[in-house]
Design a protein around this motif. Structure first.
Motif, PDB file in Angstrom:
ATOM      1  N   LEU A   1       4.018   3.321   1.910  1.00  0.00           N
ATOM      2  CA  LEU A   1       3.439   1.958   1.669  1.00  0.00           C
ATOM      3  C   LEU A   1       4.770   1.446   0.655  1.00  0.00           C
ATOM      4  O   LEU A   1       4.947   0.218   0.620  1.00  0.00           O
ATOM      5  N   ILE A   2       4.899   2.067  -0.378  1.00  0.00           N
ATOM      6  CA  ILE A   2       5.700   1.613  -1.569  1.00  0.00           C
ATOM      7  C   ILE A   2       7.236   1.205  -0.840  1.00  0.00           C
ATOM      8  O   ILE A   2       7.692  -0.063  -1.046  1.00  0.00           O
ATOM      9  N   ARG A   3       7.650   2.055   0.121  1.00  0.00           N
ATOM     10  CA  ARG A   3       8.771   1.601   0.845  1.00  0.00           C
ATOM     11  C   ARG A   3       8.840   0.444   1.423  1.00  0.00           C
ATOM     12  O   ARG A   3       9.682  -0.480   1.616  1.00  0.00           O
ATOM     13  N   SER A   4       7.606   0.383   2.182  1.00  0.00           N
ATOM     14  CA  SER A   4       7.379  -0.927   2.822  1.00  0.00           C
ATOM     15  C   SER A   4       7.433  -2.287   2.073  1.00  0.00           C
ATOM     16  O   SER A   4       7.879  -3.253   2.259  1.00  0.00           O
ATOM     17  N   PHE A   5       6.610  -2.090   1.021  1.00  0.00           N
ATOM     18  CA  PHE A   5       6.288  -3.281  -0.009  1.00  0.00           C
ATOM     19  C   PHE A   5       7.917  -3.527  -0.464  1.00  0.00           C
ATOM     20  O   PHE A   5       8.112  -4.700  -0.727  1.00  0.00           O
ATOM     21  N   LEU A   6       8.689  -2.620  -1.007  1.00  0.00           N
ATOM     22  CA  LEU A   6       9.931  -3.029  -1.267  1.00  0.00           C
ATOM     23  C   LEU A   6      10.917  -3.675  -0.283  1.00  0.00           C
ATOM     24  O   LEU A   6      11.630  -4.587  -0.748  1.00  0.00           O
ATOM     25  N   TRP A   7      10.638  -3.073   0.945  1.00  0.00           N
ATOM     26  CA  TRP A   7      11.480  -3.524   2.117  1.00  0.00           C
ATOM     27  C   TRP A   7      11.088  -5.177   2.114  1.00  0.00           C
ATOM     28  O   TRP A   7      11.826  -6.121   2.370  1.00  0.00           O
ATOM     29  N   ILE A   8       9.724  -5.467   2.210  1.00  0.00           N
ATOM     30  CA  ILE A   8       9.278  -6.908   2.531  1.00  0.00           C
ATOM     31  C   ILE A   8       9.678  -7.636   1.246  1.00  0.00           C
ATOM     32  O   ILE A   8      10.174  -8.754   1.317  1.00  0.00           O
TER      33      ILE A   8
ATOM     34  N   GLU B   1     -11.431 -13.351  -2.536  1.00  0.00           N
ATOM     35  CA  GLU B   1     -10.403 -13.744  -1.249  1.00  0.00           C
ATOM     36  C   GLU B   1      -9.061 -13.740  -1.433  1.00  0.00           C
ATOM     37  O   GLU B   1      -8.258 -13.411  -0.715  1.00  0.00           O
ATOM     38  N   ARG B   2      -8.763 -14.215  -2.746  1.00  0.00           N
ATOM     39  CA  ARG B   2      -7.072 -14.142  -3.027  1.00  0.00           C
ATOM     40  C   ARG B   2      -6.460 -12.847  -3.095  1.00  0.00           C
ATOM     41  O   ARG B   2      -5.462 -12.488  -2.222  1.00  0.00           O
ATOM     42  N   LEU B   3      -7.252 -11.767  -3.636  1.00  0.00           N
ATOM     43  CA  LEU B   3      -6.718 -10.552  -3.662  1.00  0.00           C
ATOM     44  C   LEU B   3      -6.734 -10.055  -2.291  1.00  0.00           C
ATOM     45  O   LEU B   3      -5.674  -9.167  -1.746  1.00  0.00           O
ATOM     46  N   CYS B   4      -7.809 -10.324  -1.443  1.00  0.00           N
ATOM     47  CA  CYS B   4      -7.807  -9.596  -0.206  1.00  0.00           C
ATOM     48  C   CYS B   4      -6.774 -10.193   0.682  1.00  0.00           C
ATOM     49  O   CYS B   4      -6.024  -9.509   1.366  1.00  0.00           O
ATOM     50  N   GLU B   5      -6.445 -11.540   0.547  1.00  0.00           N
ATOM     51  CA  GLU B   5      -5.138 -12.182   1.296  1.00  0.00           C
ATOM     52  C   GLU B   5      -3.916 -11.602   0.978  1.00  0.00           C
ATOM     53  O   GLU B   5      -3.194 -11.351   2.067  1.00  0.00           O
ATOM     54  N   GLU B   6      -3.593 -11.349  -0.255  1.00  0.00           N
ATOM     55  CA  GLU B   6      -2.474 -10.716  -0.593  1.00  0.00           C
ATOM     56  C   GLU B   6      -2.516  -9.245  -0.159  1.00  0.00           C
ATOM     57  O   GLU B   6      -1.320  -8.823   0.279  1.00  0.00           O
ATOM     58  N   LEU B   7      -3.463  -8.481  -0.284  1.00  0.00           N
ATOM     59  CA  LEU B   7      -3.393  -7.238   0.017  1.00  0.00           C
ATOM     60  C   LEU B   7      -3.205  -6.839   1.530  1.00  0.00           C
ATOM     61  O   LEU B   7      -2.758  -5.919   1.977  1.00  0.00           O
ATOM     62  N   GLU B   8      -3.959  -7.870   2.253  1.00  0.00           N
ATOM     63  CA  GLU B   8      -3.770  -7.684   3.690  1.00  0.00           C
ATOM     64  C   GLU B   8      -2.274  -7.898   4.255  1.00  0.00           C
ATOM     65  O   GLU B   8      -2.031  -7.521   5.478  1.00  0.00           O
ATOM     66  N   LEU B   9      -1.472  -8.340   3.411  1.00  0.00           N
ATOM     67  CA  LEU B   9       0.089  -8.261   3.800  1.00  0.00           C
ATOM     68  C   LEU B   9       0.649  -6.794   3.993  1.00  0.00           C
ATOM     69  O   LEU B   9       1.763  -6.550   4.388  1.00  0.00           O
ATOM     70  N   PHE B  10       0.043  -6.008   3.308  1.00  0.00           N
ATOM     71  CA  PHE B  10       0.381  -4.563   3.005  1.00  0.00           C
ATOM     72  C   PHE B  10      -0.606  -3.560   3.662  1.00  0.00           C
ATOM     73  O   PHE B  10       0.133  -2.299   4.082  1.00  0.00           O
ATOM     74  N   CYS B  11      -1.800  -3.642   3.775  1.00  0.00           N
ATOM     75  CA  CYS B  11      -2.894  -2.802   4.241  1.00  0.00           C
ATOM     76  C   CYS B  11      -3.886  -3.431   4.576  1.00  0.00           C
ATOM     77  O   CYS B  11      -4.344  -4.745   4.372  1.00  0.00           O
ATOM     78  N   ASP B  12      -4.875  -2.847   5.373  1.00  0.00           N
ATOM     79  CA  ASP B  12      -6.058  -3.212   5.988  1.00  0.00           C
ATOM     80  C   ASP B  12      -7.113  -3.204   4.791  1.00  0.00           C
ATOM     81  O   ASP B  12      -6.770  -2.341   3.906  1.00  0.00           O
ATOM     82  N   VAL B  13      -7.801  -4.280   4.772  1.00  0.00           N
ATOM     83  CA  VAL B  13      -8.847  -4.363   3.422  1.00  0.00           C
ATOM     84  C   VAL B  13     -10.130  -4.627   4.212  1.00  0.00           C
ATOM     85  O   VAL B  13     -10.108  -5.495   5.034  1.00  0.00           O
ATOM     86  N   TRP B  14     -11.051  -3.531   3.949  1.00  0.00           N
ATOM     87  CA  TRP B  14     -12.289  -3.743   4.435  1.00  0.00           C
ATOM     88  C   TRP B  14     -13.161  -4.540   3.426  1.00  0.00           C
ATOM     89  O   TRP B  14     -13.270  -4.282   1.952  1.00  0.00           O
TER      90      TRP B  14
ATOM     91  N   LEU C   1      -0.711  -1.546  -5.361  1.00  0.00           N
ATOM     92  CA  LEU C   1       0.525  -1.016  -4.097  1.00  0.00           C
ATOM     93  C   LEU C   1       1.036   0.231  -4.889  1.00  0.00           C
ATOM     94  O   LEU C   1       1.039   1.356  -4.273  1.00  0.00           O
ATOM     95  N   ALA C   2       1.408   0.073  -6.188  1.00  0.00           N
ATOM     96  CA  ALA C   2       2.066   1.265  -6.889  1.00  0.00           C
ATOM     97  C   ALA C   2       0.969   2.371  -7.090  1.00  0.00           C
ATOM     98  O   ALA C   2       1.493   3.346  -6.902  1.00  0.00           O
ATOM     99  N   ALA C   3      -0.177   2.098  -7.321  1.00  0.00           N
ATOM    100  CA  ALA C   3      -1.150   3.135  -7.613  1.00  0.00           C
ATOM    101  C   ALA C   3      -1.409   3.654  -5.980  1.00  0.00           C
ATOM    102  O   ALA C   3      -1.656   5.065  -5.998  1.00  0.00           O
ATOM    103  N   PHE C   4      -1.395   2.953  -5.085  1.00  0.00           N
ATOM    104  CA  PHE C   4      -1.847   3.265  -3.467  1.00  0.00           C
ATOM    105  C   PHE C   4      -0.609   4.295  -3.509  1.00  0.00           C
ATOM    106  O   PHE C   4      -0.710   5.357  -2.677  1.00  0.00           O
ATOM    107  N   GLY C   5       0.650   3.893  -3.628  1.00  0.00           N
ATOM    108  CA  GLY C   5       1.803   4.472  -3.257  1.00  0.00           C
ATOM    109  C   GLY C   5       1.903   5.942  -3.844  1.00  0.00           C
ATOM    110  O   GLY C   5       2.650   6.694  -3.308  1.00  0.00           O
ATOM    111  N   HIS C   6       1.137   6.238  -5.050  1.00  0.00           N
ATOM    112  CA  HIS C   6       1.173   7.717  -5.441  1.00  0.00           C
ATOM    113  C   HIS C   6       0.562   8.534  -4.335  1.00  0.00           C
ATOM    114  O   HIS C   6       0.989   9.661  -4.329  1.00  0.00           O
ATOM    115  N   ARG C   7      -0.197   8.087  -3.436  1.00  0.00           N
ATOM    116  CA  ARG C   7      -0.885   8.832  -2.463  1.00  0.00           C
ATOM    117  C   ARG C   7      -0.333   8.627  -1.140  1.00  0.00           C
ATOM    118  O   ARG C   7      -0.325   9.659  -0.216  1.00  0.00           O
TER     119      ARG C   7
END
Length: 147
Positions: free
Chosen positions: A127-134, A16-29, A117-123
């Motif tokens: 996403l990394i730019r958005s994360f750094l902006w936030i 739940e904690r991970l989902c809540e944090e990740l959802e700030l940057f991407c959709d989580v199923w 997010l860094a690992a996702f950002g390789h693809r």
């Protein structure tokens, strides 16, 4: 962009904690949000994996012992989904996950999210730019509040 979150019920609080944090940057199923009551849940899970760009599994003694978690990982790997193990407990890691680079959860959810997010950002470099902006905006707002 969407990440599928696989976890054992015994690790739900961390999920739940991970989902809540990740959802700030991407959709989580995740099952508690994406399977409606009365729906055929197994079909919903397979669709969730197919439609997701990334597959994140919380690796623990409980998820390693769970036949469902292992089925989900196997499906994701057969589909060629990038799999990101977030290791809560490194005892008895299945061989198909042991050969992947782990993201170790020790105490900081922020570190786990940053590493994912860094690992996702390789693809997806956007996403990394958005994360750094936030992060930059958050730091700026903290400066304003302190002054």
């Amino acid at each position: 962009m969407q990440a599928f979150l696989c976890y054992s019920r015994r690790d739900k609080k961390i999920a739940e904690r991970l989902c809540e944090e990740l959802e700030l940057f991407c959709d989580v199923w995740v099952d508690w949000d994406d399977i409606a009551g009365g729906s055929p849940w197994e079909e919903a899970i397979w669709k969730g994996i197919i439609q997701s760009d990334y597959f994140v599994i919380l690796v623990s003694e409980a998820s390693t012992a769970s036949p469902w978690c292992q089925k989900e990982v196997n499906i994701a790997q057969r589909l060629g989904k990038p799999v990101f193990p977030v290791v809560l407990d490194d005892r008895n890691i299945p061989p198909n996950l042991a050969k992947l680079q782990w993201i170790v959860f020790d105490s900081s959810m922020d570190d786990v999210v940053r590493d994912l997010l860094a690992a996702f950002g390789h693809r997806h470099p956007d996403l990394i730019r958005s994360f750094l902006w936030i992060v930059a905006i958050a730091q700026f707002l903290l400066l304003l509040v302190k002054n």
